[in-house]
Scaffold this motif. Sequence first.
Motif, PDB file in Angstrom:
ATOM      1  N   ALA A 238       6.354  86.511  45.179  1.00 12.78           N
ATOM      2  CA  ALA A 238       7.522  85.695  45.546  1.00 12.78           C
ATOM      3  C   ALA A 238       8.817  86.480  45.483  1.00 12.78           C
ATOM      4  O   ALA A 238       9.707  86.297  46.324  1.00 12.78           O
ATOM      5  CB  ALA A 238       7.603  84.467  44.639  1.00 12.78           C
ATOM      6  N   ILE A 239       8.942  87.371  44.490  1.00 10.33           N
ATOM      7  CA  ILE A 239      10.208  88.119  44.361  1.00 10.33           C
ATOM      8  C   ILE A 239      10.020  89.618  44.608  1.00 10.33           C
ATOM      9  O   ILE A 239      10.968  90.387  44.453  1.00 10.33           O
ATOM     10  CB  ILE A 239      10.850  87.887  42.976  1.00 10.33           C
ATOM     11  CG1 ILE A 239       9.944  88.397  41.843  1.00 10.33           C
ATOM     12  CG2 ILE A 239      11.154  86.414  42.776  1.00 10.33           C
ATOM     13  CD1 ILE A 239      10.576  88.241  40.464  1.00 10.33           C
ATOM     14  N   ASP A 240       8.791  90.009  44.992  1.00  6.68           N
ATOM     15  CA  ASP A 240       8.497  91.417  45.312  1.00  6.68           C
ATOM     16  C   ASP A 240       8.865  92.323  44.137  1.00  6.68           C
ATOM     17  O   ASP A 240       9.724  93.206  44.235  1.00  6.68           O
ATOM     18  CB  ASP A 240       9.249  91.849  46.565  1.00  6.68           C
ATOM     19  CG  ASP A 240       8.709  93.156  47.156  1.00  6.68           C
ATOM     20  OD1 ASP A 240       7.770  93.733  46.559  1.00  6.68           O
ATOM     21  OD2 ASP A 240       9.237  93.598  48.194  1.00  6.68           O
ATOM     22  N   THR A 241       8.198  92.113  43.012  1.00  8.60           N
ATOM     23  CA  THR A 241       8.540  92.838  41.788  1.00  8.60           C
ATOM     24  C   THR A 241       8.368  94.347  41.924  1.00  8.60           C
ATOM     25  O   THR A 241       9.144  95.109  41.340  1.00  8.60           O
ATOM     26  CB  THR A 241       7.687  92.341  40.605  1.00  8.60           C
ATOM     27  OG1 THR A 241       6.290  92.463  40.919  1.00  8.60           O
ATOM     28  CG2 THR A 241       7.996  90.888  40.291  1.00  8.60           C
ATOM     29  N   ARG A 242       7.379  94.796  42.682  1.00 11.66           N
ATOM     30  CA  ARG A 242       7.177  96.239  42.835  1.00 11.66           C
ATOM     31  C   ARG A 242       8.388  96.906  43.472  1.00 11.66           C
ATOM     32  O   ARG A 242       8.873  97.948  43.011  1.00 11.66           O
ATOM     33  CB  ARG A 242       5.923  96.533  43.669  1.00 11.66           C
ATOM     34  CG  ARG A 242       5.645  98.027  43.858  1.00 11.66           C
ATOM     35  CD  ARG A 242       4.414  98.245  44.705  1.00 11.66           C
ATOM     36  NE  ARG A 242       3.231  97.817  44.012  1.00 11.66           N
ATOM     37  CZ  ARG A 242       2.548  98.595  43.151  1.00 11.66           C
ATOM     38  NH1 ARG A 242       2.972  99.833  42.901  1.00 11.66           N
ATOM     39  NH2 ARG A 242       1.470  98.148  42.566  1.00 11.66           N
ATOM     40  N   ASN A 243       8.916  96.290  44.522  1.00 13.22           N
ATOM     41  CA  ASN A 243      10.089  96.844  45.186  1.00 13.22           C
ATOM     42  C   ASN A 243      11.314  96.820  44.272  1.00 13.22           C
ATOM     43  O   ASN A 243      12.096  97.778  44.239  1.00 13.22           O
ATOM     44  CB  ASN A 243      10.379  96.048  46.463  1.00 13.22           C
ATOM     45  CG  ASN A 243      11.542  96.620  47.248  1.00 13.22           C
ATOM     46  OD1 ASN A 243      11.554  97.788  47.630  1.00 13.22           O
ATOM     47  ND2 ASN A 243      12.551  95.790  47.478  1.00 13.22           N
TER      48      ASN A 243
ATOM     49  N   PHE B 265      18.398  90.954  38.807  1.00 17.85           N
ATOM     50  CA  PHE B 265      18.230  90.571  40.202  1.00 17.85           C
ATOM     51  C   PHE B 265      18.255  89.041  40.255  1.00 17.85           C
ATOM     52  O   PHE B 265      17.413  88.381  39.630  1.00 17.85           O
ATOM     53  CB  PHE B 265      16.902  91.096  40.755  1.00 17.85           C
ATOM     54  CG  PHE B 265      16.787  92.594  40.755  1.00 17.85           C
ATOM     55  CD1 PHE B 265      17.219  93.337  41.841  1.00 17.85           C
ATOM     56  CD2 PHE B 265      16.252  93.259  39.661  1.00 17.85           C
ATOM     57  CE1 PHE B 265      17.119  94.722  41.836  1.00 17.85           C
ATOM     58  CE2 PHE B 265      16.145  94.644  39.650  1.00 17.85           C
ATOM     59  CZ  PHE B 265      16.581  95.377  40.739  1.00 17.85           C
ATOM     60  N   TYR B 266      19.214  88.495  40.981  1.00  9.56           N
ATOM     61  CA  TYR B 266      19.350  87.047  41.062  1.00  9.56           C
ATOM     62  C   TYR B 266      18.589  86.529  42.282  1.00  9.56           C
ATOM     63  O   TYR B 266      18.770  87.013  43.395  1.00  9.56           O
ATOM     64  CB  TYR B 266      20.823  86.656  41.111  1.00  9.56           C
ATOM     65  CG  TYR B 266      21.547  87.085  39.852  1.00  9.56           C
ATOM     66  CD1 TYR B 266      21.384  86.363  38.671  1.00  9.56           C
ATOM     67  CD2 TYR B 266      22.339  88.228  39.826  1.00  9.56           C
ATOM     68  CE1 TYR B 266      22.011  86.769  37.499  1.00  9.56           C
ATOM     69  CE2 TYR B 266      22.968  88.640  38.664  1.00  9.56           C
ATOM     70  CZ  TYR B 266      22.801  87.903  37.503  1.00  9.56           C
ATOM     71  OH  TYR B 266      23.414  88.314  36.343  1.00  9.56           O
ATOM     72  N   ILE B 267      17.738  85.544  42.040  1.00 14.52           N
ATOM     73  CA  ILE B 267      16.847  85.027  43.074  1.00 14.52           C
ATOM     74  C   ILE B 267      17.492  83.817  43.749  1.00 14.52           C
ATOM     75  O   ILE B 267      18.089  82.966  43.092  1.00 14.52           O
ATOM     76  CB  ILE B 267      15.488  84.620  42.459  1.00 14.52           C
ATOM     77  CG1 ILE B 267      14.969  85.733  41.518  1.00 14.52           C
ATOM     78  CG2 ILE B 267      14.476  84.320  43.551  1.00 14.52           C
ATOM     79  CD1 ILE B 267      14.836  87.089  42.151  1.00 14.52           C
ATOM     80  N   SER B 268      17.368  83.738  45.068  1.00 17.10           N
ATOM     81  CA  SER B 268      18.006  82.664  45.820  1.00 17.10           C
ATOM     82  C   SER B 268      17.467  81.294  45.407  1.00 17.10           C
ATOM     83  O   SER B 268      16.359  81.163  44.874  1.00 17.10           O
ATOM     84  CB  SER B 268      17.786  82.860  47.323  1.00 17.10           C
ATOM     85  OG  SER B 268      16.441  82.607  47.658  1.00 17.10           O
ATOM     86  N   GLU B 269      18.259  80.270  45.678  1.00 19.91           N
ATOM     87  CA  GLU B 269      17.870  78.908  45.295  1.00 19.91           C
ATOM     88  C   GLU B 269      16.606  78.467  46.013  1.00 19.91           C
ATOM     89  O   GLU B 269      15.737  77.813  45.413  1.00 19.91           O
ATOM     90  CB  GLU B 269      19.007  77.926  45.585  1.00 19.91           C
ATOM     91  CG  GLU B 269      18.717  76.512  45.096  1.00 19.91           C
ATOM     92  CD  GLU B 269      19.905  75.579  45.236  1.00 19.91           C
ATOM     93  OE1 GLU B 269      19.784  74.413  44.821  1.00 19.91           O
ATOM     94  OE2 GLU B 269      20.938  76.019  45.766  1.00 19.91           O
ATOM     95  N   ASN B 270      16.463  78.802  47.287  1.00 19.85           N
ATOM     96  CA  ASN B 270      15.264  78.397  48.041  1.00 19.85           C
ATOM     97  C   ASN B 270      14.002  78.998  47.435  1.00 19.85           C
ATOM     98  O   ASN B 270      12.990  78.306  47.260  1.00 19.85           O
ATOM     99  CB  ASN B 270      15.389  78.812  49.507  1.00 19.85           C
ATOM    100  CG  ASN B 270      16.364  77.935  50.272  1.00 19.85           C
ATOM    101  OD1 ASN B 270      16.648  76.808  49.867  1.00 19.85           O
ATOM    102  ND2 ASN B 270      16.883  78.449  51.376  1.00 19.85           N
ATOM    103  N   ILE B 271      14.056  80.293  47.127  1.00 16.10           N
ATOM    104  CA  ILE B 271      12.900  80.934  46.509  1.00 16.10           C
ATOM    105  C   ILE B 271      12.660  80.358  45.120  1.00 16.10           C
ATOM    106  O   ILE B 271      11.509  80.124  44.707  1.00 16.10           O
ATOM    107  CB  ILE B 271      13.098  82.461  46.440  1.00 16.10           C
ATOM    108  CG1 ILE B 271      13.127  83.058  47.853  1.00 16.10           C
ATOM    109  CG2 ILE B 271      11.995  83.120  45.618  1.00 16.10           C
ATOM    110  CD1 ILE B 271      13.401  84.540  47.903  1.00 16.10           C
ATOM    111  N   SER B 272      13.739  80.092  44.383  1.00 11.65           N
ATOM    112  CA  SER B 272      13.617  79.521  43.036  1.00 11.65           C
ATOM    113  C   SER B 272      12.933  78.163  43.074  1.00 11.65           C
ATOM    114  O   SER B 272      12.119  77.833  42.206  1.00 11.65           O
ATOM    115  CB  SER B 272      14.991  79.404  42.381  1.00 11.65           C
ATOM    116  OG  SER B 272      15.575  80.678  42.187  1.00 11.65           O
ATOM    117  N   LYS B 273      13.253  77.353  44.081  1.00  6.16           N
ATOM    118  CA  LYS B 273      12.617  76.043  44.223  1.00  6.16           C
ATOM    119  C   LYS B 273      11.110  76.203  44.442  1.00  6.16           C
ATOM    120  O   LYS B 273      10.300  75.478  43.856  1.00  6.16           O
ATOM    121  CB  LYS B 273      13.239  75.275  45.384  1.00  6.16           C
ATOM    122  CG  LYS B 273      14.624  74.731  45.097  1.00  6.16           C
ATOM    123  CD  LYS B 273      15.181  73.992  46.306  1.00  6.16           C
ATOM    124  CE  LYS B 273      16.566  73.425  46.008  1.00  6.16           C
ATOM    125  NZ  LYS B 273      17.155  72.745  47.181  1.00  6.16           N
TER     126      LYS B 273
END
Length: 285
Positions: A168-173, A94-102
Amino acid sequence: MKQILTILILIFLLHPSFGQKRLDIPKTQVIESFIETLPKNLEELKLKDLRKSTDSLNIRIWQTHEVFTINYNDSIFSDYKIYTTNDKLVFKSFYISENISKNIIDSLIDKKIINLKNDNFRGIDGSFIIIEISTKSNYKIVSFWSPNAERSSDCKSVVQILSFLDKAIDTRNLQNEFMNSLPPGNYRWGMTSIRIDRLIDKDVAKTDFYYKAEEKMKKELNITDKTNHWDYPLILVNNKQAMISDLNKYNDKEIAKFEILKPDNNLVAIYGTNGSNGIVIVETK
């Protein structure tokens, strides 16, 4: 600009050297075991070796069945992989967006992830968190056994980091999405296993008994082809646990008994959580 300055400060905090990359690897059984299996894990999960990375900053967090990597060089990006095994390792990225990564990298810095020291505590039952931190000239690795916020300030930081990542990345989902994407079968999950089951695909040839069984399951247990894997019933064929696909091995004339038991407390008491979604009982002649 603030982000770039922060990263540059971090590089110097990790004692940069000019020349060969400095390795800070504790000599513990846990770390040695991790390093020994690392090349195989990197190859199977298609990850780069941070010990050889020339990026400005890389942080990788290993947990049981999941690994999160965040990279900073000219840009910031992160990747979350979930994996399990049956006959071989299976994973989904799952690739995380740049905004969330920041936001994530800012939080990791605020929680002083680069200052963490290896934790030598080890209990009887639990799992390890392994954290790799790499810059252009330094590589550091630390491990924590089932971090408890009350055990030390570093453990408290790790607990906060993991909690932040989960949100931040909703790991459960993402884990549910991964499990629902797995083909039917039994998979390793932690210290136990999980059973993934599903109705047979529409384009697969089916026996008359399977058609009958599927229609009855759909009607009495509200099963569809979109049902989550954890909501499927327990299948028993001749008193042995089976998969839904096993029902397609029989024609109607071969069946002596076919019964569906709807979920209730008695089933859970007898069969445990396996019976919480109902039971399909089949006996052959």
